[in-house]
Each structure stands twice: as C-alpha cells, then as structure tokens.
Design a protein around this motif. Structure first.
Motif, mmCIF file in Angstrom:
data_model
loop_
_atom_site.group_PDB
_atom_site.id
_atom_site.type_symbol
_atom_site.label_atom_id
_atom_site.label_comp_id
_atom_site.label_asym_id
_atom_site.label_seq_id
_atom_site.Cartn_x
_atom_site.Cartn_y
_atom_site.Cartn_z
ATOM 1 N N LEU A 25 0.832 -1.207 0.000
ATOM 2 C CA LEU A 25 0.000 0.000 0.000
ATOM 3 C C LEU A 25 0.867 1.258 0.000
ATOM 4 C CD1 LEU A 25 -2.749 -1.177 2.476
ATOM 5 C CD2 LEU A 25 -3.149 -0.363 0.155
ATOM 6 N N THR A 26 1.966 1.188 0.742
ATOM 7 C CA THR A 26 2.855 2.352 0.753
ATOM 8 C C THR A 26 3.407 2.610 -0.648
ATOM 9 O OG1 THR A 26 3.427 1.799 3.013
ATOM 10 C CG2 THR A 26 4.863 3.361 1.895
ATOM 11 N N VAL B 364 -4.403 13.777 -2.336
ATOM 12 C CA VAL B 364 -3.936 12.489 -2.847
ATOM 13 C C VAL B 364 -3.326 11.663 -1.706
ATOM 14 C CG1 VAL B 364 -2.204 11.401 -4.311
ATOM 15 C CG2 VAL B 364 -3.619 13.227 -5.218
ATOM 16 N N ILE B 365 -2.511 12.291 -0.881
ATOM 17 C CA ILE B 365 -1.923 11.549 0.240
ATOM 18 C C ILE B 365 -3.010 11.111 1.222
ATOM 19 C CG2 ILE B 365 -0.373 11.716 2.224
ATOM 20 C CD1 ILE B 365 1.381 13.555 0.586
ATOM 21 N N THR B 369 -3.931 7.124 1.799
ATOM 22 C CA THR B 369 -3.746 6.504 3.111
ATOM 23 C C THR B 369 -5.071 5.970 3.639
ATOM 24 O OG1 THR B 369 -3.872 8.710 4.088
ATOM 25 C CG2 THR B 369 -1.684 7.767 3.806
ATOM 26 N N GLY B 370 -6.167 6.434 3.057
ATOM 27 C CA GLY B 370 -7.455 5.846 3.410
ATOM 28 C C GLY B 370 -7.529 4.375 3.018
ATOM 29 N N LEU B 371 -6.799 3.997 1.963
ATOM 30 C CA LEU B 371 -6.809 2.591 1.554
ATOM 31 C C LEU B 371 -6.268 1.687 2.665
ATOM 32 C CD1 LEU B 371 -5.531 2.717 -2.144
ATOM 33 C CD2 LEU B 371 -7.860 2.891 -1.295
ATOM 34 N N ALA B 390 -3.277 11.357 11.375
ATOM 35 C CA ALA B 390 -2.642 11.963 10.206
ATOM 36 C C ALA B 390 -3.564 11.883 8.988
ATOM 37 C CB ALA B 390 -1.320 11.253 9.913
ATOM 38 N N HIS B 391 -4.160 10.718 8.778
ATOM 39 C CA HIS B 391 -5.043 10.545 7.623
ATOM 40 C C HIS B 391 -6.178 11.564 7.633
ATOM 41 C CE1 HIS B 391 -8.015 8.842 4.931
ATOM 42 N NE2 HIS B 391 -8.846 8.742 5.944
ATOM 43 N N PHE B 392 -6.864 11.685 8.765
ATOM 44 C CA PHE B 392 -8.017 12.591 8.709
ATOM 45 C C PHE B 392 -7.597 14.049 8.675
ATOM 46 C CE2 PHE B 392 -8.374 14.192 12.940
ATOM 47 C CZ PHE B 392 -8.421 13.167 13.885
ATOM 48 N N HIS B 393 -6.433 14.349 9.222
ATOM 49 C CA HIS B 393 -5.998 15.739 9.057
ATOM 50 C C HIS B 393 -5.646 16.015 7.597
ATOM 51 C CE1 HIS B 393 -5.833 16.109 13.479
ATOM 52 N NE2 HIS B 393 -5.951 17.395 13.238
#
Ligand code: HEM
Ligand code: CU
Lengths: 335, 553
Positions: A25-26, B364-365, B369-371, B390-393
């Motif tokens: 995934l990264t 995009v990031i 990262t939601g995946l 981090a993801h939700f921010h």
C-alpha cells in the motif's frame, strides 16, 4: 531522546504478512502521489501563462480516458480488497484449538489478566514464544481496546460482551501493550508490557507462580498482591458450590435446570424454537440474564446473578462450566 | 486611502454599505451579509480550535505530560475536535462561501428562505456559545466521538451541555442544506440548465442532500446519549441493558458522510479555481458533477469501516471494506480530471491556484492513506493510532482548509471589492503547505509504530517524531495567521477589484464587486456552457486594466 525509529517490532506470525500488505500500500501511495504531483508541477510549468508550448488539440472530455482512469483505481482497490480480506480471514480467523487461553478484564485504568492456572497479572502478560495464545476479553466499565503493535493485533474490549483475539508470538522480548480506545482520564496510563519468553523460561515462570521473571524487571508491581494459587476452574468450582448452582443443575438433564456437563460447544435448543451454540458469551448471559434465552423444556425460574458477580467471578464460573465434560461422574455434583 | 474617496462611480450602492447599524447586520436577511456574519464567527472558532491544537502539540513535546494534567489534556483535545469539526470544518465552506455564492451563481436575488438562513446563523451561534460555555465551565473529556458508555455513564464532565450545543449546530446546517436544495431546484436563472451549473453548485447540492439526510440521525443519537446520562435509561450502556455498539453504528452513519460534508464543498471550490487559472473548461465536466453525487450516495454505505475492531462479524467487515474501496473511485476520478484540466491550459500562479495545487497534494496523500484503513488486515493495526490522526488531518483538514482558503482568496475581491496583496498571499500558501506536512507526516510514522491516539503520555523512543510534528505546528500557526492580517489590511488598502478581476466565467462575476443588495440589476439570462474560457493567451488581457494586475506579487 533516541534517534528516530521508523519500523515497529515484528513479533508475531501475523506481523510479517500484515507488513507486506502495508508496504505494498505504501508503494501504491508513493507511486500515485509522485505521479499526480509530477504531472501537476510539469503542467504548471509547461503551460504557464506566456510559455510557448502549443495548446492545440486540448480536449474538454474524452470518454475513453475517463473510463480508463475510473478503472485504474477500481482495479487497484479490488486487488487490495481481495488481498487484505483474505489475509484478514487467514490471520484473524478463529483461534486454533491448542491455543493457550488467557482471560483479560479491562477496567479503568488497568489490564487485569488471568492465566488458566490461576496466576493473575496486572498490566503485564507473560507468554511463551511459538504457541498460539487466545485472549477472551471483557470490560468491567467502558470500552477499551487491547493493542500490541508488535503483534499487529487490536481488539476492542467491550462491557457486557466477550471478544476474542489470538496471535502466535514468535520472538522473545518485551513489547508495548496499549489501550487503544479512549477510556477516560488515565487512558494513556492504561498500558503495560507483554513478555514473550522462551518456552523453558516460561515453564519456570509458571512453576514459580508468576514470581520468577527472567528477562523482566522484577518490580513486583505486575502481580496482584497475594497471588491466588487456585486455578480458574478450581475457583469457579468453589463459587459454583457456594452459589448453590448445583441445587438445580445436576449431572444429567431433567432436574430443575439443564445439566452443565458437556454443555460447552453444544447446540442448545431454546424455548422460542431457535437454537444457539453454547459459547462463552451464551454461558455468561445465562448466568447474568437467564431469562434472555430459556432452554427448551424448562421453566424460566432461574434467578439473575447480575450485580452479584463481577466480571472476574463470572469468568471463573464460565471457566468451570467449560471444564465440565461428558461422560459424567454423578458423585461429583450431588447437591 | 479610504473607501469613500474611490474613483467616482467605482463604489456604488452595494450590500456592504446598504446600512451600517449593528441592527442592520444582526437582522439582515441578505445572504451575502449572513455569509459575512458566518465568516467572522467561523474565523473566531477556528482561532479557538487552533489555540487548543497548539496546546496539544506543546504538551506532546515531551513524553511525560508535564504541562497539564491528564484530565485537562483530555478536555483540550476533545474541545479541539468538537470546535474544529462542528463549528469550523462543517460550516466553513457552505455557510460562508456557499451562502454568499449559491444565489449569485444561479442568478437569484437571494436564497429561497432568507429568514431561515438568518435563523441558521443564530442557531449556530447559540450552539457554538453553549459549547464554549461548557468548555470554560469544566469542559468535556469524551473525545468528539462521544462513545458511550464512557460519555453516558462515566464521564463527569459537561457532556450534556456540549451535546446540546452540537445538536443545535446540526440544525443550523440542516437549515442551510434545505435552503440550498430548494434554491438550486427552483431559482435558477432562465437558461441555466442543470448541466450549465458551475461544479461549485453541484458540490453544494450533493453536500446539502447529505446534510439533510444524515444530520438528523446524529442529532438524535447524541440526544439519546444525553437522555441516558440524565434519566439513566438503558440505551447504550450494557450495565443498564443497552448496547454500546449501537451508538457507533448510529454515530458513524452520519459522521462518515460528514467527512464528505466537509470535503465536497472544497472540491467544488477546486473545480472553479482550477478552471479559471487554467483558462479551460473543467475536463470531463459531467464526470466531475456525477462523482459528487456518487460520493454522496456511496458515502452513506461505508460507516462500518470505523468499527473493524469492535468484533463486528467478518462478513459485515468485508462488505464495508469493499464499499469503502468503491467510494474511493469517484474521488480518484476527480483528481485525474483536475490534473487533466491543467493539461494544455494557460496557467496563472495566483494565490488561489497555489492553494489548489497544495490541495491536490494533500488530498492524494490523504485519500491513498485511506486505503490502509479500508483494508481489513492493516486497519486492525492502524485503527485508533496516530496514522488515523494523520489521515483525517490530511483529507478533511488539509483538503477542506486548502479548499476554503483557495475559495476565500478567489472570491475575496467579489465579497469586498478589494484585492489582497498577492506576494504575501502566495508566501502564506507556501508556509501553510510546508507547515502542514511537517506537522502531520511524522504522525503517519508514529501511527505505524503503534502510538495510540488521545494519549497524553507516550514512550520515550517516539519523542523525536513528536518534536518534528510540534515544530510543524508552529510553522502552520504562522501560516494561518498571515491571511487574517493581509485580508483585513486589504479592506482599506487593497486595490479596487472591479467586477471580474480574474477574467472568470460564471454569473457571480457579472455583477458589481461587492454585489448590489439584490445581486443583479436585472435577471441574467444564461446562454452558455459553464467555463467558456477561450484557451489562448490574448484572452488574458481581460484582466488587465483592473486592480488585479497592479497588485500582482
Ligand atoms: C495546527 C494545526 C493542528 C494540529 C497541530 C492538530 C493536532 C491534533 C492532534 C495532535 C490531535 C490528536 C489528539 C489525540 O488523538 O490525542 C488532533 C485531533 C483532532 N484534530 Fe487537530 N490539529 C490541528 C488542526 C486541526 C484542524 C484545522 C482541524 C479541523 C478543522 C482539526 C481537527 C481535529 C479533530 C477532529 C481531532 C480529533 C479529536 C478527537 O480525537 O476527539 N485539527 N489534532
Ligand atoms: Cu482503556
């Protein structure tokens, strides 16, 4: 302040497999981030106002392109979904039968652990390497979550319901144990250590009643004052007699209540025509709220023990009932 | 120079000078003035939330919580979350930019229900003040998610009061949503068919549908927590016979779509700005429009991905995971389309365009990262760690704030009639981008290492990453403060904007800046597709001769 750690410990059979997916995934993330950032910056430079680049043939839409780039994320998504779900089913599925069973009670703000032989620990868990461990967990108050990053496991610990998690530790060492579900003032202090020991050391530890702690800081804070030497089952048996459960539950069916011998894992027919498998949750519920599921052929006369038993004692009863196997020796349970 | 001495004929009768008593502001039903009221209040709440963020990061500089007690720390991050979500992120774009622009963009004189619109501001303020009052009167320590039974039976803080505040704020957004839906359906100018609508309108339409369908659920859910607290009725607490997981289903049924309430309007802004500064029609207009609707619909079906670790059944987990991957598709489509819009465009690097480019990076990031979190196997490890923080921010804070700032800069000349200083605006955009990444990128690493969220103490070996994050916050703070100064400065000193400083398309640019009270001298008639930019450089000269080029930085 040490350096900057970038990788967590890898100390269970799951950890490597989960990490493989994590790194895939990264890679996907890095690839698409660089792709989009690259394109945006390149277009921004190349087609900046005043640049001589040709703008001929710019399109407003293009169905083939649109469909194409809808399919790309869809395909990547489906691949990851299949991979992740299969991995989940493999590694987080039902625990193997030979798993070492340990009970966990979460409470504000402490992890309380009970080994089958009666050793109890607070905020410390000693286990042998190489053997699957199954944790049956419940909370005495709010929702907590049992999280050991090095094992890549986490499972919410709910009030009123047993949740199960299992793992096979692979590498001896000392690993963080966290509470991951916010549970109030001392949430960030509801932490501890998991000690994974060589099997031989673990045997020594067991034999010493949990006092010997090779490889660990012998702080004494880990074990409860006055370690109970009675095993879970023994404690349960004592309680069973004390509460006079055996007044109604005999060695065979047909007493005022159904027998508990051979109950665990059996399919039980209920009064309302449905059936349930007698697992830990069912047994617990039948003790605390007996009227919720009344067994076919019996009157709803059992009293509720809710409020009389804390989670620890309920666990002991559940462990004892689980231990009652057929064939039956009538002598043991005569009231 | 002052407003009054502008060139004769430049400052006309407009919504700002239509009355300057306090009363004329507080009782106004003009959507543009209500937007200004919201702008002021939303900015104040953002400042409160930001100060609380600073406190959080200051505390986390060291592993031992030595700045405040655990109790206070819990209150601080809870209030930070509550204020930022309910009082800033959800209302920011719809209530400020949407309120101002929806009637202008559809060629209407006002929203369908002007008094309901004013009421929504009052209800919002009442909710916000009650929540603030709860904060100073002991605070709340449940986290913004209010999970029971902690919130309903254990917490001794001001839970009930805060819930009443959040409940009210929810109704204010329902009012706004209803207003937008009716206005977009009923009040479009002649010739403005659905597929001639700006994508900003499509985004607000989809958002409003989510608001109207979802918000009542969370409002009632929170109310049930209050009921359980006050009357000890067993709804969620198992000790009283309730089910704590039921709360999570109800809560996330709204609160997952709520992230789309935050991000969809931002996406609408991005489409407008990127088209204007690329001088092109948004690539695949129909796909972008429909992807907003698709996100709104599918977004309602993925709430269970917040509950993978609760012990929900494996099959439920699989379904929610699959649906979560599907909802990623329309978002990805938008990113590709925006990128393609720049291809063969004529790109101008104005401040709003820089925010758009920053948005694309963060989005995009955040999206990818939601995946990790939609995947069952990895989510087990990452759930409730700093990876999630981090993801939700990235996605909702980065995405929404970059969209909001892009929009605020883009339409500032329209709202105020003045240009802001371009150079410093660009500098602020760069600082915010750098600060944002420095703050939140280390948190991905921390989360993977296992740092749980909502922790006041943490293991020493993670200190360096926390220090980086806190340093980023300082930079970010500077970035956020700059616009407040130069935008205020521009109110008096900015060059006059003229009706259309960017040479943009869209009805809002066809009226004065600031617009007259009734928006248009006469009802506009629409004969064109949206974004009818002609793609060659000579066209740029439209912009010259107005204030726009004189303040270029
Ligand atoms: C200066 C920028 C910011 C910093 C440094 C920051 C920092 C943090 C941190 C460290 C947490 C985690 C608390 C924890 O889980 O222990 C947090 C939570 C949160 N932040 Fe921020 N934040 C910032 C800006 C924002 C903004 C602008 C928003 C929204 C507009 C926001 C919304 C949230 C929310 C909703 C939470 C969750 C609160 C909870 O767990 O209950 N943050 N923030
Ligand atoms: Cu806990």
């Amino acid at each position: 302040m040490k350096g900057v750690p970038l990788l967590p410990d890898t100390a269970s059979t799951f950890a490597q497999q989960v990490d493989l997916l994590f790194w895939f995934l990264t890679a996907v993330t890095v690839f698409f981030t660089l792709l989009i950032a690259g394109l945006v910056l390149y277009f921004a430079y190349r087609y900046r106002r005043g640049s001589p680049a040709s703008r001929a043939g710019a399109k407003e839409t293009d169905l083939r392109l649109e469909i194409g780039w809808s399919l790309i994320p869809l395909t990547v998504g489906l691949i990851v979904f299949v991979w992740a779900t299969k991995l989940y089913a493999d590694v987080y599925g039902p625990p193997p039968d030979n798993a070492l069973e340990i009970f966990v009670i979460g409470k504000q703000w402490m992890w309380h652990l009970q080994h089958p032989n009666g050793i109890r620990e607070n905020n410390e868990l000693h286990i042998p390497a190489g053997r699957p461990v199954k944790l049956t967990m419940i909370s005495q108050d709010v929702i907590h979550s049992f999280f050991v990053p090095a094992f890549r496991i986490k499972r919410d610990v709910l009030p009123g319901k047993y949740n199960v998690v299992w793992f096979t530790p692979t590498k001896p060492g000392k690993y963080h144990l966290f509470c991951a579900e916010y549970c109030g003032t001392q949430h960030s202090r509801m932490i501890g250590w998991v000690y994974v020991m060589e099997p031989a050391e673990y045997e020594k530890w067991l034999a010493s009643g949990g006092e010997a702690r090779p490889g660990a800081i012998a702080s004494g804070a880990g074990t409860m004052a006055g370690v109970s030497t009675a095993s879970l089952v023994q404690a349960g048996e004592q309680l069973y007699k004390q509460l006079r459960c055996n007044a109604c539950h005999g060695a065979t069916d047909g007493q005022r209540g159904p027998t508990h011998y051979g109950l665990f894992g059996k399919k039980v027919k209920l009064r309302d025509g449905t059936a349930v498998v007698a697992d830990e949750a069912y047994i617990r519920e039948s003790i605390l709220r007996p009227l919720a599921k009344v067994v076919d052929g019996y009157e709803p006369i059992m009293p509720s023990y809710e409020g009389l038993l804390n989670e620890e004692r309920t666990l002991q009863l559940v462990a004892y009932i689980k231990s009652l196997k057929k064939p039956v020796q009538t002598a043991e349970v005569r009231p | 120079m002052s407003v009054a001495v502008a060139k004769p004929g430049e400052i006309k009768h407009n919504y700002l000078n239509a009355g300057d008593t306090v009363r004329s502001w507080l009782l106004t039903t003009d959507h543009k003035r209500i937007a200004v009221l919201y702008l002021v209040s939303v900015t104040l709440f953002f400042a409160v939330g930001g100060l609380l963020a600073l406190l959080i990061r200051l505390e986390l500089l060291t592993p031992q919580g030595d700045l405040m007690t655990s109790e206070n720390y819990n209150r601080v991050f809870t209030m930070h979350g509550v204020v930022m979500i309910f009082l800033f992120l959800i209302p920011a774009i719809p209530a400020v930019l949407g309120n101002f622009l929806v009637p202008l963009m559809v060629g209407a004189r006002d929203l369908a229900f002007p008094r309901l619109n004013l009421a929504s501001w009052y209800v919002y303020m009442a909710g916000g003040l009650i929540a603030t009052w709860a904060m100073v009167n002991g605070g709340v320590d449940t986290g913004w998610t209010f999970y029971p039974p902690y919130s309903s039976s254990y917490s001794t803080s001001q839970v009930t009061l805060t819930i009443i505040g959040a409940f009210l704020v929810g109704f204010s957004s329902i009012f706004t949503g209803i207003n937008f839906i009716v206005t977009i359906h009923k009040m479009r100018a002649p010739g403005l068919t659905w597929f001639r609508l700006p994508l900003f309108i499509w985004a607000h339409y989809a958002t409003s549908v989510i608001i109207v369908l979802g918000t009542p659920v969370v409002a009632i859910t929170l109310l049930l927590v209050a009921v359980e607290r006050v009357f000890r009725l067993g709804i969620f607490d198992p000790a009283l016979g309730g089910d704590p997981i039921l709360f999570q289903h109800l809560f996330w049924f709204y609160s997952h779509p709520a992230v789309y309430i935050m991000i969809l309007p931002a996406m609408g802004v991005i489409s407008e700005v990127i088209a204007c500064f690329s001088r092109k029609r948004v690539f695949g207009y129909h796909f972008v429009a429909f992807s907003s609707v698709a996100i709104a619909v599918v977004g309602f079906l993925v709430w269970g991905h917040h509950m993978f670790t609760t012990g929900q059944s494996v099959y439920a987990g699989m379904v929610f995971s699959l649906l979560s991957f599907l909802v990623a598709v329309p978002s990805a489509v938008k990113v590709f389309n925006w990128t393609a819009t720049m291809y063969k465009g004529t790109i101008e690097f104005r401040a709003p365009m820089l925010y758009v480019m920053g948005f694309l990076g963060l989005f995009v990031i955040g999206g990818l990262t939601g995946l990790f979190l939609a995947s069952l196997a990895t989510d087990i490890h990452l759930q409730d760690t700093y990876f999630v923080v981090a993801h939700f921010h990235y996605i909702m804070v980065g995405g929404t704030i970059f969209g909001y700032l892009a929009g605020l800069h883009f339409w500032w000349p329209k709202m105020t009639g003045r240009m802001y200083p371009e150079g410093i605006a660009k500098l602020a955009a760069l600082i915010i981008f750098a600060g944002f990444n420095l703050t939140f990128f280390p948190q991905f690493v921390l989360g993977y290492l296992g740092m749980p969220r909502r922790y006041h103490w943490y293991p020493e070996e993670w200190q360096m990453l926390h220090v980086m994050s806190s340093a980023g916050t300082a930079l970010l703070g500077i970035g956020y403060i700059l616009p407040i100064f130069y935008l205020l400065w521009s109110l008096r000193n900015g060059a006059l904007a003229g009706p259309n400083p960017w040479g943009a398309t869209g009805l809002e640019w066809k009226t004065d800046s600031p617009p007259i009270t009734h928006n248009f001298e006469e009802t506009p008639i629409v004969t064109e597709e949206p974004y009818a930019y002609e793609n060659h450089h000579q066209q740029e000269e439209v912009a010259s001769g107005t204030g726009a080029s004189t303040t270029k930085g």
